[in-house]
Enzyme design. Sequence first.
Site, short mmCIF file in Angstrom:
data_model
loop_
_atom_site.label_atom_id
_atom_site.label_comp_id
_atom_site.label_asym_id
_atom_site.label_seq_id
_atom_site.Cartn_x
_atom_site.Cartn_y
_atom_site.Cartn_z
N ASP A 315 -17.54 28.81 34.19
CA ASP A 315 -16.30 29.40 34.68
C ASP A 315 -15.46 28.37 35.43
OD1 ASP A 315 -14.74 31.92 35.25
OD2 ASP A 315 -15.12 31.27 37.30
N GLU A 367 -14.63 27.29 30.19
CA GLU A 367 -13.42 28.08 30.39
C GLU A 367 -12.45 27.15 31.10
OE1 GLU A 367 -10.88 31.08 32.77
OE2 GLU A 367 -12.57 30.02 33.63
#
Length: 663
Positions: A315, A367
């Site tokens: 993330d 991401e």
Amino acid sequence: MKERMGGVRTDLTKLEEFAYLFNTGTYYQSYDVLGCRRVAPQQDTFRFTVWAPHAQGVAIMGEFTDWEPTLKLTKLAKTGWWVGESDACKVNDLYKVVVTQADGTQAVKIDPYALGYEHKPGDASVVLDRPIFQWHDSTWLKKRRSQNVFHDPINIYEVHFGSWQRHDDDSYLTYDELADHMIPYLHKMGYTHVEFMPLMEHLLDASWGYQLMGYFAPTSRFGSLVQFMTMIDKFHQANIGVIMDWVPGHFIRNMDALAEYDGTPTFEYADPNRANNVRWGSWNFDLGKAQVQSFLVSSAMYWLQECHLDGLRVDAVSNMLYLDYDAGKEGTVNKYGNNSNLEGLAFIRKLNTVVFQYHPDILMIAEEASAFPHVTGPVNTGGLGFNYKWNMGWMNDTLKFFEMDPLYRRDHMNLLTFSFMYMHDEQFILPFSHDEVVHGKKSLMHKMPGDRYNQFANLRTMFVWLIAHPGKKLLFMGSEWGQFLEWRFWSQLEWKDLQDPMNRAMQHFTAHLNHLYKQDKAFYELDHDPAGIQITNADDPQSGTLTFTRRSSTADDFLVFAFNLEPIQKDHYRIPVPFAGRYRELLNTEMKEYGGTWTKDQGEFMTTGEPYKSEPDSVEVILPAMSALILTPVAVHPVLLDHDTAKETGSIGSIGQKGEKEV
């Protein structure tokens, strides 16, 4: 397959050796000894090992000490580790760490290496034994080792565990219960992988799991560590891969967790400006600190090695790449005068190098929202070392286009075609994720223009664009049937939508499309090879249409795609094709069974014998309003053009020399 989760017999001399590795950033299984671990198999003594380098003292208090900090730990030489043993504690006892901080004050903290935590609202750590777990996924792991992920179908169903489905009384499913409910659904829907938003321990439901405190513990909301492992084992036995989101860039701000663990910046940067994550209200890890690198790489290794995950979606990579990514940090530069986070870059490369050294067959997915180059490039050539990156640009442009009134689309076809310019710059996953269906952005179905009928017509066409475009696929739960409401983390999906014929038809369409995707290599085998796509009509914006051909490594294995992005039927529409012969309709998004109006497909098409665009032949079809067609060859053969015609159409050397293909 019986496997013990690590477990090492350690004396103090050996602990000092491990501490040396930890302090030099090279102990990648530090969960073996840090935290609360049984001293040796068959013994009832547990050892507590805590890293608190600037603490004046460390003690343990818990149910086995009447919640008094009477279990004093001893500093292990100059390692920064504190160590102590207890034969009074037992499995499932709760405990906390009492740190006498650098200034002499006391703070009650979690154990960063705990394998489990108390149910919220409590936050105590739990004494847990290293489970001897009977795995049954050896067939899956053998298959995973033998495959090439770049040439395989990857179609991911993204899930927020607590809001996919719940019991009738609104209580959570357990890990193993969810596997039992979800596996038949994923088989029906044709997905290859499930990706869970973070299942590591976190306190706040509203963080969706992205503000972590437990980097080695599945959240207790849904069950125990053994139940978590059982869930993964069940998915693997059902031939479904499991990916989980993981957050190595920042952590929860709570002062009873990791923040200022020993009274000084321990896990976070010493520079308050770098430590403070303004946008997310959290603390940034000091990615340049050797001990933090050991902690985070060990966390990744724990989930991949001990819990058999098939991949991690890392993330907020952009937050680790840039010094000025956060709000209010504009103009922050490094010693070279640019905005690169040098420590973050080095950590990411180290992380991927170590992970792939041990597990070359897993997925490390970034991401990453910027245009940072070579995110999926090898580390030894200057890349970051991920093997996949979310294509956020493709997602944003696609949604912007499909949300647009079709009246204006002809002037904005570049929103779709621009992706053709960079689609092979990285190994991409094309994501329609949770972030796009929350915070007032509307659900995917609700984003689509027009009345309800046209909303579903647009959604079906957009899903074909997702499946047809080079890159692996990801769709957030509920989108597969066109849920109208935005995603809500506090309640289950609107399964009652499926009582509506339009939603049922949409779900049926998505399942059929997903199964088509898995069945034909032309959809996926050459995702990352320019030879896998031939764009045949992207330069005629006044038509509101697009056509291209996708290929596998077999010359005469291909599929032809045609998109009509306007609510106007195109009669006598010519589609360029690479071979002469017969074609049939593999998919028409406007068939009645999918929610459209067509009751009969167009059957087979014979090529016209006329070169068109860049291809040596063409077929003529009716292209329904707001639709996508997929054509597949039935019996085809190469077209032998004379040199002048081939030169004029740009077809020299573009046709395989294989004989007639019967499909």
